[in-house]
Design an enzyme around this catalytic site. Structure first.
Site, PDB file in Angstrom:
ATOM      1  N   ASP A  70      -6.691   0.281   3.061  1.00  0.00           N
ATOM      2  CA  ASP A  70      -5.758   0.407   1.926  1.00  0.00           C
ATOM      3  C   ASP A  70      -6.368   1.262   0.819  1.00  0.00           C
ATOM      4  O   ASP A  70      -5.726   2.163   0.283  1.00  0.00           O
ATOM      5  CB  ASP A  70      -5.415  -0.975   1.340  1.00  0.00           C
ATOM      6  CG  ASP A  70      -4.569  -1.804   2.288  1.00  0.00           C
ATOM      7  OD1 ASP A  70      -4.408  -1.401   3.457  1.00  0.00           O
ATOM      8  OD2 ASP A  70      -4.073  -2.863   1.849  1.00  0.00           O
ATOM      9  N   LYS A  85      -7.945  -1.273  -5.071  1.00  0.00           N
ATOM     10  CA  LYS A  85      -7.626  -2.384  -4.164  1.00  0.00           C
ATOM     11  C   LYS A  85      -8.825  -3.307  -4.319  1.00  0.00           C
ATOM     12  O   LYS A  85      -9.859  -3.130  -3.652  1.00  0.00           O
ATOM     13  CB  LYS A  85      -7.481  -1.880  -2.715  1.00  0.00           C
ATOM     14  CG  LYS A  85      -7.367  -2.975  -1.675  1.00  0.00           C
ATOM     15  CD  LYS A  85      -5.958  -3.502  -1.510  1.00  0.00           C
ATOM     16  CE  LYS A  85      -5.902  -4.647  -0.508  1.00  0.00           C
ATOM     17  NZ  LYS A  85      -4.527  -5.126  -0.260  1.00  0.00           N
ATOM     18  N   THR A 131       0.839  -1.209   0.000  1.00  0.00           N
ATOM     19  CA  THR A 131       0.000   0.000   0.000  1.00  0.00           C
ATOM     20  C   THR A 131       0.872   1.255   0.000  1.00  0.00           C
ATOM     21  O   THR A 131       0.595   2.206  -0.736  1.00  0.00           O
ATOM     22  CB  THR A 131      -0.945   0.007   1.222  1.00  0.00           C
ATOM     23  OG1 THR A 131      -1.663  -1.224   1.242  1.00  0.00           O
ATOM     24  CG2 THR A 131      -1.928   1.156   1.149  1.00  0.00           C
TER      25      THR A 131
HETATM   26  N1  LIG Z   1       8.692   2.500   4.047  1.00  0.00           N
HETATM   27  C1  LIG Z   1       7.850   2.591   5.077  1.00  0.00           C
HETATM   28  N2  LIG Z   1       8.032   3.543   6.034  1.00  0.00           N
HETATM   29  C2  LIG Z   1       7.190   3.621   7.101  1.00  0.00           C
HETATM   30  N3  LIG Z   1       6.169   2.805   7.324  1.00  0.00           N
HETATM   31  C3  LIG Z   1       5.937   1.837   6.412  1.00  0.00           C
HETATM   32  C4  LIG Z   1       6.764   1.687   5.240  1.00  0.00           C
HETATM   33  N4  LIG Z   1       6.303   0.655   4.532  1.00  0.00           N
HETATM   34  C5  LIG Z   1       5.246   0.179   5.195  1.00  0.00           C
HETATM   35  N5  LIG Z   1       5.009   0.864   6.325  1.00  0.00           N
HETATM   36  C6  LIG Z   1       3.991   0.574   7.359  1.00  0.00           C
HETATM   37  O1  LIG Z   1       4.030  -0.836   7.557  1.00  0.00           O
HETATM   38  C7  LIG Z   1       2.725  -1.398   7.612  1.00  0.00           C
HETATM   39  C8  LIG Z   1       2.551  -2.397   6.453  1.00  0.00           C
HETATM   40  O2  LIG Z   1       2.639  -1.693   5.221  1.00  0.00           O
HETATM   41  P1  LIG Z   1       1.500  -1.826   4.094  1.00  0.00           P
HETATM   42  O3  LIG Z   1       0.170  -1.650   4.729  1.00  0.00           O
HETATM   43  O4  LIG Z   1       1.866  -0.914   2.985  1.00  0.00           O
HETATM   44  O5  LIG Z   1       1.728  -3.357   3.687  1.00  0.00           O
HETATM   45  P2  LIG Z   1       0.866  -4.214   2.646  1.00  0.00           P
HETATM   46  O6  LIG Z   1       1.809  -5.113   1.949  1.00  0.00           O
HETATM   47  O7  LIG Z   1       0.047  -3.295   1.834  1.00  0.00           O
HETATM   48  O8  LIG Z   1      -0.066  -5.050   3.642  1.00  0.00           O
HETATM   49  P3  LIG Z   1      -1.446  -5.820   3.248  1.00  0.00           P
HETATM   50  O9  LIG Z   1      -1.029  -7.193   2.828  1.00  0.00           O
HETATM   51  O10 LIG Z   1      -2.203  -5.803   4.541  1.00  0.00           O
HETATM   52  O11 LIG Z   1      -2.137  -5.046   2.167  1.00  0.00           O
HETATM   53  C9  LIG Z   1       1.767  -0.214   7.576  1.00  0.00           C
HETATM   54  O12 LIG Z   1       1.493   0.168   8.903  1.00  0.00           O
HETATM   55  C10 LIG Z   1       2.565   0.890   6.898  1.00  0.00           C
HETATM   56  O13 LIG Z   1       2.133   2.171   7.322  1.00  0.00           O
HETATM   57 MG   LIG Z   2      -2.009  -3.164   1.686  1.00  0.00          MG
END
Ligand SMILES: Nc1ncnc2c1ncn2[C@@H]1O[C@H](COP(=O)(O)OP(=O)(O)OP(=O)(O)O)[C@@H](O)[C@H]1O
Ligand SMILES: [Mg+2]
Length: 246
Positions: free
Chosen positions: A59, A42, A21
């Site tokens: 998301d 999404k 995300t």
């Molecule tokens: N580079 C970053 N810097 C700071 N926080 C981050 C970073 N990348 C991800 N996060 C935080 O880590 C967590 C997981 O990230 P994200 O939600 O983007 O993962 P995802 O792969 O989309 O997960 P899902 O499978 O649930 O969709 C979230 O709380 C997000 O805010």
């Molecule tokens: Mg996500």
């Protein structure tokens, strides 16, 4: 009749919680700042919160906020489930059958309205959506090239290489991989060397390594420094194979 061919990217991950995300939102901001009309999607969100009877898809909301898109939530996120599980499991629990045609239809509508549409996958490539279709099948059906988001931590070489293998086996185009650091743990040798070792082992381009970015929270809807993503991508957006000219 001549019109721009709708373009899009499918953001997949080596796992859930790796930063799909955040990276998708960062890309949306980059496109928007370059004057591209960007749409987001999404297709299925599980683990939605309920507020006043409505299901809140964190998301989808984060992506909409980043892109400043004004598309209806039913198109951006046609399936919203309460249970935080794989789509197949969450849907069966609610007695719902996920129809890939419906997702495809939403995507087509969005992509007609936008120059580029950034679609975030669910979990990883083999995360099940129906008894016979996984996330990779959805990406193929939408005919979208992939960007793989990989957690930078120890274990990622295996997950990333398996993801590449799975994507290739399914006949998907892989634009590249982005290593991401979602947390603040101390950097160990694996973290320092993973992107370099990956590029020695695999021909998929490493588009960049993204550090922990202050103030970003998908859950709390804070974009923070997500727009800084471009700084961490090696060769800018042209490397993604996305034409930015109208
Ligand atoms: N580079 C970053 N810097 C700071 N926080 C981050 C970073 N990348 C991800 N996060 C935080 O880590 C967590 C997981 O990230 P994200 O939600 O983007 O993962 P995802 O792969 O989309 O997960 P899902 O499978 O649930 O969709 C979230 O709380 C997000 O805010
Ligand atoms: Mg996500």
């Amino acid at each position: 009749m001549s019109h721009a061919v709708p373009q899009g990217i499918f953001i997949t991950g080596t796992d859930t919680g790796v930063g799909k995300t955040v990276i998708a939102a960062g890309l949306a901001v980059l496109f928007r700042k370059r004057g591209v009309n960007v749409g987001v999607m999404k297709p299925i969100q599980t683990g939605c919160l309920s507020r006043r009877g409505a299901r809140i898809a964190a998301d989808a909301r984060f992506l909409i906020q980043a892109a400043r898109a004004d598309d209806p939530i039913n198109q951006v996120c046609p399936y919203r489930f309460k249970i935080p599980a794989a789509p197949l499991v969450a849907a069966e629990y609610e007695g719902v059958k996920i129809d890939l045609h419906r997702i495809e239809d939403s995507y087509r509508r969005l992509s007609m309205r936008h120059g580029v549409t950034v679609v975030e996958g669910i979990g990883g490539l083999l995360t099940p959506i129906t008894p016979t279709a996984a996330v990779i099948d959805l990406a193929i059906r939408l005919n979208l090239p992939l960007i793989i988001v990989a957690h930078i931590r120890l274990g990622t070489l295996n997950h990333a290489l398996l993801t590449v293998q799975g994507a290739r086996q399914a006949g998907a185009t892989i634009l590249g991989i982005i290593f991401n650091r979602p947390g603040r743990s101390p950097r160990d040798l694996a973290e320092k060397t993973n992107p370099g070792v990956f590029s020695r082992l695999c021909s998929v381009p490493v588009l960049g390594t993204v550090p922990y970015m202050e103030g970003v929270s998908v859950e709390e809807g804070r974009l923070g420094r997500v727009g800084m993503l471009g700084q961490y991508l090696n060769e800018g957006l042209h490397h993604l194979g996305i034409k930015l000219d109208p």
